[in-house]
Write a protein that holds these residues in place. Structure first.
Motif, PDB file in Angstrom:
ATOM      1  N   GLN A   1     -13.019   0.581  -6.742  1.00 54.59           N
ATOM      2  CA  GLN A   1     -12.049   0.187  -5.728  1.00 54.59           C
ATOM      3  C   GLN A   1     -10.641   0.374  -6.247  1.00 54.59           C
ATOM      4  OE1 GLN A   1     -12.934  -0.880  -2.554  1.00 54.59           O
ATOM      5  NE2 GLN A   1     -10.754  -0.475  -2.297  1.00 54.59           N
ATOM      6  N   GLY A   2     -10.456  -0.096  -7.484  1.00 57.72           N
ATOM      7  CA  GLY A   2      -9.128   0.003  -8.089  1.00 57.72           C
ATOM      8  C   GLY A   2      -8.657   1.443  -8.151  1.00 57.72           C
ATOM      9  N   GLU A   3      -9.590   2.312  -8.534  1.00 53.71           N
ATOM     10  CA  GLU A   3      -9.221   3.716  -8.626  1.00 53.71           C
ATOM     11  C   GLU A   3      -8.864   4.279  -7.258  1.00 53.71           C
ATOM     12  OE1 GLU A   3     -12.178   6.057 -10.455  1.00 53.71           O
ATOM     13  OE2 GLU A   3     -10.964   7.884 -10.469  1.00 53.71           O
ATOM     14  N   ARG A   4      -9.675   3.903  -6.273  1.00 51.76           N
ATOM     15  CA  ARG A   4      -9.423   4.394  -4.923  1.00 51.76           C
ATOM     16  C   ARG A   4      -8.067   3.878  -4.425  1.00 51.76           C
ATOM     17  NH1 ARG A   4     -15.048   4.080  -3.439  1.00 51.76           N
ATOM     18  NH2 ARG A   4     -14.726   1.915  -2.825  1.00 51.76           N
ATOM     19  N   ASP A   5      -7.865   2.591  -4.657  1.00 52.50           N
ATOM     20  CA  ASP A   5      -6.593   1.999  -4.228  1.00 52.50           C
ATOM     21  C   ASP A   5      -5.423   2.750  -4.830  1.00 52.50           C
ATOM     22  OD1 ASP A   5      -7.557  -1.535  -4.181  1.00 52.50           O
ATOM     23  OD2 ASP A   5      -7.691   0.069  -2.683  1.00 52.50           O
ATOM     24  N   PHE A   6      -5.561   3.015  -6.124  1.00 52.16           N
ATOM     25  CA  PHE A   6      -4.473   3.677  -6.816  1.00 52.16           C
ATOM     26  C   PHE A   6      -4.224   5.069  -6.246  1.00 52.16           C
ATOM     27  CE2 PHE A   6      -1.408   4.412  -9.930  1.00 52.16           C
ATOM     28  CZ  PHE A   6      -1.580   5.686 -10.469  1.00 52.16           C
ATOM     29  N   GLU A   7      -5.311   5.768  -6.014  1.00 50.45           N
ATOM     30  CA  GLU A   7      -5.146   7.098  -5.452  1.00 50.45           C
ATOM     31  C   GLU A   7      -4.562   7.024  -4.053  1.00 50.45           C
ATOM     32  OE1 GLU A   7      -8.829   9.075  -5.721  1.00 50.45           O
ATOM     33  OE2 GLU A   7      -8.699   9.251  -7.904  1.00 50.45           O
ATOM     34  N   GLN A   8      -5.032   6.031  -3.321  1.00 49.16           N
ATOM     35  CA  GLN A   8      -4.543   5.890  -1.962  1.00 49.16           C
ATOM     36  C   GLN A   8      -3.053   5.606  -1.939  1.00 49.16           C
ATOM     37  OE1 GLN A   8      -6.320   6.491   0.860  1.00 49.16           O
ATOM     38  NE2 GLN A   8      -4.239   6.408   1.630  1.00 49.16           N
ATOM     39  N   ILE A   9      -2.656   4.661  -2.753  1.00 45.27           N
ATOM     40  CA  ILE A   9      -1.239   4.306  -2.741  1.00 45.27           C
ATOM     41  C   ILE A   9      -0.395   5.483  -3.232  1.00 45.27           C
ATOM     42  CG2 ILE A   9      -1.094   3.204  -5.031  1.00 45.27           C
ATOM     43  CD1 ILE A   9       0.803   1.176  -3.859  1.00 45.27           C
ATOM     44  N   SER A  10      -0.934   6.219  -4.212  1.00 43.50           N
ATOM     45  CA  SER A  10      -0.181   7.379  -4.691  1.00 43.50           C
ATOM     46  C   SER A  10      -0.015   8.390  -3.579  1.00 43.50           C
ATOM     47  CB  SER A  10      -0.905   8.032  -5.870  1.00 43.50           C
ATOM     48  OG  SER A  10      -1.014   7.120  -6.928  1.00 43.50           O
ATOM     49  N   LYS A  11      -1.086   8.592  -2.846  1.00 46.18           N
ATOM     50  CA  LYS A  11      -1.027   9.556  -1.757  1.00 46.18           C
ATOM     51  C   LYS A  11      -0.012   9.116  -0.705  1.00 46.18           C
ATOM     52  CE  LYS A  11      -4.465  10.162   1.141  1.00 46.18           C
ATOM     53  NZ  LYS A  11      -5.866  10.366   1.533  1.00 46.18           N
ATOM     54  N   THR A  12      -0.160   7.853  -0.332  1.00 41.32           N
ATOM     55  CA  THR A  12       0.740   7.335   0.694  1.00 41.32           C
ATOM     56  C   THR A  12       2.197   7.446   0.263  1.00 41.32           C
ATOM     57  OG1 THR A  12      -0.979   5.747   1.239  1.00 41.32           O
ATOM     58  CG2 THR A  12       1.188   5.353   2.178  1.00 41.32           C
ATOM     59  N   ILE A  13       2.429   7.116  -0.981  1.00 44.43           N
ATOM     60  CA  ILE A  13       3.818   7.163  -1.444  1.00 44.43           C
ATOM     61  C   ILE A  13       4.356   8.578  -1.383  1.00 44.43           C
ATOM     62  CG2 ILE A  13       5.332   6.882  -3.424  1.00 44.43           C
ATOM     63  CD1 ILE A  13       3.797   4.438  -4.205  1.00 44.43           C
TER      64      ILE A  13
ATOM     65  N   VAL B   1       0.831  -1.203   0.000  1.00 45.13           N
ATOM     66  CA  VAL B   1       0.000   0.000   0.000  1.00 45.13           C
ATOM     67  C   VAL B   1       0.865   1.253   0.000  1.00 45.13           C
ATOM     68  CG1 VAL B   1      -2.173  -0.821   0.873  1.00 45.13           C
ATOM     69  CG2 VAL B   1      -0.320  -0.410   2.462  1.00 45.13           C
ATOM     70  N   GLY B   2       2.143   1.072  -0.182  1.00 49.35           N
ATOM     71  CA  GLY B   2       2.963   2.248  -0.424  1.00 49.35           C
ATOM     72  C   GLY B   2       3.850   2.693   0.710  1.00 49.35           C
ATOM     73  N   TYR B   3       3.923   1.937   1.780  1.00 49.43           N
ATOM     74  CA  TYR B   3       4.808   2.349   2.861  1.00 49.43           C
ATOM     75  C   TYR B   3       6.213   1.819   2.629  1.00 49.43           C
ATOM     76  CZ  TYR B   3       0.838   4.058   5.445  1.00 49.43           C
ATOM     77  OH  TYR B   3      -0.258   4.770   5.822  1.00 49.43           O
TER      78      TYR B   3
ATOM     79  N   LYS C   1      -3.814  -3.175 -12.149  1.00 54.50           N
ATOM     80  CA  LYS C   1      -5.000  -3.890 -11.671  1.00 54.50           C
ATOM     81  C   LYS C   1      -6.260  -3.083 -11.979  1.00 54.50           C
ATOM     82  CE  LYS C   1      -6.479  -6.120  -7.391  1.00 54.50           C
ATOM     83  NZ  LYS C   1      -6.382  -5.894  -5.964  1.00 54.50           N
ATOM     84  N   TRP C   2      -6.140  -1.773 -11.722  1.00 53.96           N
ATOM     85  CA  TRP C   2      -7.257  -0.875 -12.006  1.00 53.96           C
ATOM     86  C   TRP C   2      -7.607  -0.899 -13.500  1.00 53.96           C
ATOM     87  CZ3 TRP C   2      -6.435   5.082 -12.198  1.00 53.96           C
ATOM     88  CH2 TRP C   2      -7.664   5.727 -12.449  1.00 53.96           C
ATOM     89  N   GLN C   3      -6.580  -0.791 -14.314  1.00 50.79           N
ATOM     90  CA  GLN C   3      -6.791  -0.816 -15.763  1.00 50.79           C
ATOM     91  C   GLN C   3      -7.434  -2.124 -16.196  1.00 50.79           C
ATOM     92  OE1 GLN C   3      -6.228   1.941 -17.684  1.00 50.79           O
ATOM     93  NE2 GLN C   3      -5.838   2.727 -15.638  1.00 50.79           N
ATOM     94  N   ASP C   4      -6.917  -3.209 -15.627  1.00 45.84           N
ATOM     95  CA  ASP C   4      -7.475  -4.517 -15.992  1.00 45.84           C
ATOM     96  C   ASP C   4      -8.950  -4.590 -15.619  1.00 45.84           C
ATOM     97  OD1 ASP C   4      -4.469  -6.449 -15.152  1.00 45.84           O
ATOM     98  OD2 ASP C   4      -5.042  -5.248 -16.904  1.00 45.84           O
ATOM     99  N   ALA C   5      -9.273  -4.044 -14.426  1.00 41.17           N
ATOM    100  CA  ALA C   5     -10.678  -4.060 -13.991  1.00 41.17           C
ATOM    101  C   ALA C   5     -11.537  -3.287 -14.969  1.00 41.17           C
ATOM    102  CB  ALA C   5     -10.780  -3.474 -12.585  1.00 41.17           C
ATOM    103  N   GLN C   6     -10.993  -2.159 -15.457  1.00 49.54           N
ATOM    104  CA  GLN C   6     -11.761  -1.357 -16.424  1.00 49.54           C
ATOM    105  C   GLN C   6     -12.014  -2.132 -17.702  1.00 49.54           C
ATOM    106  OE1 GLN C   6      -9.457   2.303 -16.577  1.00 49.54           O
ATOM    107  NE2 GLN C   6     -11.160   3.377 -15.618  1.00 49.54           N
ATOM    108  N   VAL C   7     -10.977  -2.829 -18.131  1.00 50.48           N
ATOM    109  CA  VAL C   7     -11.107  -3.620 -19.361  1.00 50.48           C
ATOM    110  C   VAL C   7     -12.165  -4.696 -19.185  1.00 50.48           C
ATOM    111  CG1 VAL C   7      -9.920  -5.325 -20.783  1.00 50.48           C
ATOM    112  CG2 VAL C   7      -8.809  -3.161 -20.226  1.00 50.48           C
TER     113      VAL C   7
END
Lengths: 405, 518
Positions: B458-470, B200-202, B415-421
């Motif tokens: 979820q994928g989008e949120r995860d991505f944003e979350q990990i970006s934020k955390t990083i 998750v980016g830590y 993962k997010w992209q794959d979910a979109q596809v």
């Protein structure tokens, strides 16, 4: 590699304290004023200034090579007239091999080095080459100066030829047979010595010489060992100095690429290591000059003293044998006169040698003590100087870095 | 400065908050960083105040990375109000918000009040915690690793280390306690933390490396200097590892870490053995990861990440070069020390054989000086290594962890992209079914669409979350790094100064001896 290098007179890099005193004797002054390094050879310009009558001119200048020096030394050591004198050791052959190899390897385009590193290494190696060059000049000079200072040796005919003859001496280096011959002579010499002292039961009557012999044997071995170890220390210092180069370069590039907060730190550190490298290099070269060279010189000089003792021992053995021969002749009452004459000769020779040797050995001792004193003082002073400079440099850098925090 | 950051009451201004978040800015930042960013603060990272205001315009250049850690102040509230449901399973099942800001001791009260004033009532909880910290519970935890002790015999033997913790943090049961741990325990701890937090980016600090050769020597019982050196090197590395881990505010809250530090008995971590099944699985996964990394082509919409990627790549290269050079230095200094010792002995013997008394004494003195200098060289080599070289090694490994975290973000994006596809495919399938008029399958298709829509979100949120955390993590990491490097550089220089001062002393003492030769 052709490069004439200027040798300023009164060079500091003289291995022996004698050089200064030698240089100031007006009746005969010898110095190497210039030297040129060519391919395999070094050409020394020997300049003589003399008020002595047997020189055709008061000032002379000739060009000599290393082989000429060796030839001169050999004529002295093979001359029986000088058996009672410590013959100044011949200067070592100029050896740029290691240095040249390193420069070559560097030039061969080692791709792991950055341009900056390359430039610094080159600078470092060129400095090394120059230092070796200066040293070899100094050693050749000291050899000549000792000869010039010695009351007996300075009057040698070959010495004049060496100093004055303005043509090439055409001294060919010893061919293989002669070299081998010399090698065997040394073996024979040691065997002989062992025989004289051991088997024949020759007794040393003179306490002075007994002491000197014991002393010199051990001293020579020790000096040789210490000289080796000093060399290794000096080379470690050099490695250390060379290590600072890539560190400084890496710090420099980190400094230019790092975040603002760390830039000053890294750039300052890079600068620091560059300066430390130079200081460390100076420590190495000073240790080389003041310690290694001193020890090397006295290793060779003590060997020359040992050789003298051997010659005296040989003369003593001859004397003893002459005595025995005389006794036998007297007993048989045949050819007593020649035996007597021979015995007289041997006795004289031995006594002359002993007297001369005693003087020489005493001189050797005082020479040694004064050389060690001078060099140890200079070594300590230089080490102090460099340590103080390093300390100051480091403390200044610390102030800057702490302030930057 | 506080005024600029005044967050509106949560209810009304959801939109602007989200906007800012999308920019990658964290509205809810900690007092820590604001204090640090004030010019009056003693913090070495002198961030000019204007950086903070400009930051709200979006991602900036590397110069301002340190601004990013204006986070964490409202992290607690983040949990409470901004709720990211996915957070909980990752973190410990603690009822209290796991992320409480940890303030460095130097930065305390003055700013506190203004913060609490601007922060509306919603952030009450965080305020309490902040005050608690400000008053006593500041970031105060000291870890020591000591007393390596060999336990057992033969190939089953191992070294046990004492881990001592001194702290005033309330989450621990006592203020001072110690436990015995072995190397695999440390590896086990790292493994647990990595599993929980890395993806998750830590930036989880990496554990010291295994060394089969080194340990075998110790096990076999070789009592020579190389084994003692090895053990000391490991002890120091373990200490640094723990110190870095507890400095991380999130990891400090983790119960596994607490258990590691506190409990007297720890279940043996067998999965850390190099040749175990788990070990081999890890190697396989690593290889798979490497292949995947090469095939992910991410459309980086955020220049900040691209810059960071490049920056860390460069830093990695530079540090490796420097590290190699410093290792050479350590090696040569050790050689110098050995040669100096040999010279000292030889000089002593020379002094003995010298028959002139004064010179003999001077030579003996020289030998003594050289012996002392040898000691100096040894100590300096020690400093070269432990202070300078090991720091570089640690950071090379840490940067690998940073790169790992950036990779996780890429995978998350994938993962997010794959979910979109997949969602798109499901929609197309549903459209086809609509035409074919199969009611039962249609329902299933609609359900699947719903399912995948959620997944995409979820994928989008995860991505944003990990970006934020990083972003947060990298900011914190860089700050730590700057501090670390500066401290180490100063410490190292001080060791060099010390050596030179000693040299001066020794040679000054020798000089009169040399002059006394008559």
């Amino acid at each position: 590699m052709e490069e004439p290098l200027e040798m300023p007179p009164g060079e500091e890099s003289k291995p022996c304290s004698l050089s200064e005193e030698l240089a100031t004797d007006p009746s005969l002054q010898v110095e190497i004023s210039d030297a040129v390094s060519e391919r395999d050879k070094v050409k020394f310009t020997v300049q003589t200034k003399s008020s002595l009558p047997h020189f055709t001119r008061p000032a002379l200048s000739v060009v000599r090579q290393h082989e000429d020096f060796v030839w001169l030394h050999d004529t002295f050591s093979e001359n029986d007239e000088y058996a009672g004198i410590i013959i100044p050791p011949a200067p070592p052959r100029p050896d740029f091999e290691a240095s040249r190899e390193k420069l070559q390897r560097l030039g061969e385009g080692n791709s792991t080095l950055t341009r900056e590193e390359f430039a610094k290494m080159k600078q470092e190696l060129e400095g090394e080459y120059l230092a070796i060059f200066k040293k070899t000049v100094a050693m050749h000079e000291v050899f000549l100066q000792r000869l010039a200072a010695h009351p007996v040796l300075r009057r040698d005919h070959n010495f004049y030829v060496f100093l004055e003859y303005d043509q090439d001496l055409s001294v060919r280096g010893k061919n293989r047979k002669e070299l081998l011959g010399g090698f065997f002579r040394n073996i024979v010499k040691s065997a002989d010595e062992a025989l004289i002292t051991g088997v024949s039961g020759l007794k040393e009557v003179d306490e002075f010489f007994e002491h000197e012999r014991t002393f010199l044997l051990e001293y020579h071995a020790r000096v040789r060992d210490t000289c080796l170890k000093a060399d290794r220390v000096m080379r470690s210092h050099k490695s250390l100095a060379e290590d600072y180069i890539p560190i400084s370069v890496a710090l420099g590039s980190l400094g230019t690429q790092e975040v603002r907060q760390l830039q000053t730190s890294f750039l300052k550190l890079a600068e620091l290591f560059e300066r430390l490298r130079k200081l460390e290099g100076r420590v190495a070269s000073d240790e080389d000059l003041k310690l290694s060279d001193l020890l090397k010189y006295y290793m060779r000089d003590s060997q020359a003293a040992k050789d003298l003792l051997y010659r005296r021992l040989r003369a003593l053995a001859d004397y003893e044998n002459a005595n025995k021969a005389l006794d036998r002749a007297r007993m048989r009452n045949k050819e007593v006169k020649p035996a007597e004459a021979h015995q007289q000769l041997c006795c004289q020779r031995f006594e002359q040698l002993s007297a001369s040797a005693k003087q020489e050995l005493t001189d050797f001792k005082s020479r040694r003590i004064s050389a060690f004193r001078k060099n140890l003082i200079e070594l300590a002073e230089l080490e102090l100087k460099h340590a103080k400079a390093s300390s100051l440099l480091l403390r200044n850098t610390l102030i800057v870095l702490k302030g930057d925090a | 400065m506080a005024a600029e950051r005044e967050p509106p009451p949560l209810g009304e201004a959801r939109q602007p908050e989200l906007e800012e978040l999308e920019d990658g800015e964290d509205l809810f930042t900690s007092t820590v960083s604001t204090l640090e960013s004030s010019p009056s603060s003693p913090e070495p990272a002198s961030l000019p105040t204007e950086d903070i205001s400009t930051n709200s315009n979006g991602p900036k250049t590397a110069e301002i990375i340190l601004d990013d850690d204006r986070e964490d102040l409202f992290a607690a509230t983040e949990e409470v109000s901004l709720d990211s449901p996915e957070r909980e399973p990752i973190l410990s099942p603690d009822p209290t918000p796991a992320i409480t800001p940890v303030t460095p001791t130097t930065l305390v009260t003055p700013r506190m009040e203004s913060k609490s004033i601007t922060a509306p009532v919603i952030f009450d909880r965080s305020r309490e915690e902040i005050e608690e910290e400000a008053n006593g519970d500041v970031f105060d935890i000291e870890i020591n690793v000591s007393d390596p002790e060999k336990v057992g015999d033969g190939m089953n033997a191992y070294m046990a280390y004492r881990v001592t913790t001194k702290t005033s943090l309330s989450m621990f049961h006592k203020n001072e306690f110690s436990v015995k741990r072995r190397f695999s325990d440390f590896l086990g701890l790292h493994s647990k933390l990595a599993t929980k937090y890395l993806h998750v980016g830590y930036i989880v600090p990496p554990a010291p490396e295994k060394s089969i050769v080194g340990m075998t020597k110790v096990k076999v019982g070789k009592e020579d200097s190389s084994s003692t050196e090895f053990v000391e090197k490991r002890r120091a590395a373990l200490e640094r590892y723990l110190q870095r881990t507890v400095k991380h505010p999130t990891l400090l809250q983790d119960p596994d870490l607490r258990q590691f530090l506190e409990s007297s008995e720890l279940p043996r971590a067998v999965n850390t053995q190099a040749l175990s099944g788990a070990g081999i699985l890890r190697m396989v996964n690593k290889a798979a990861d490497a292949v995947n990394k090469m095939t992910i082509k991410m459309n980086e919409s955020d220049a900040w990440f691209e810059e960071k990627q490049q920056q860390f790549e460069n830093l990695d290269q530079q540090l490796r070069k420097l590290h190699a050079s410093v290792e050479a230095l350590v090696c040569h200094r050790k050689e110098l020390s050995a040669n100096t010792a040999a010279f000292a002995k030889s000089a002593a013997m020379l002094g003995n054989s010298e028959d002139h008394t004064a010179l003999s004494r001077a030579l003996s003195q020289l030998a003594e000086v050289e012996e002392k200098i040898d000691q100096l060289h040894q100590e300096q080599a020690f400093a070269d290594f432990y202070v300078f070289s090991e720091l570089l090694g640690d950071y090379i490994r840490l940067i690998a962890a940073v790169k790992g975290v950036l990779d996780h973000r890429m995978k998350c994006w994938q993962k997010w992209q794959d979910a979109q596809v997949t969602l798109q495919k499901k929609r197309e399938a549903e459209a086809k079914l609509q035409l074919a008029n199969k009611p039962d399958k249609l329902q299933q298709a609609k359900d699947e669409i719903k399912e995948w829509e959620t997944k995409v979100q979820q994928g989008e949120r995860d991505f944003e979350q990990i970006s934020k955390t990083i972003r947060k993590e990298v900011g914190r990491f860089e700050k730590e790094r700057v501090k670390d490097f500066k401290t180490v550089i100063i410490k190292y220089l001080e060791s060099l100064v010390q050596t030179q001062q000693q040299l001066i002393k020794y040679w000054e003492a020798f000089l009169p001896e040399a002059k006394a030769i008559a």
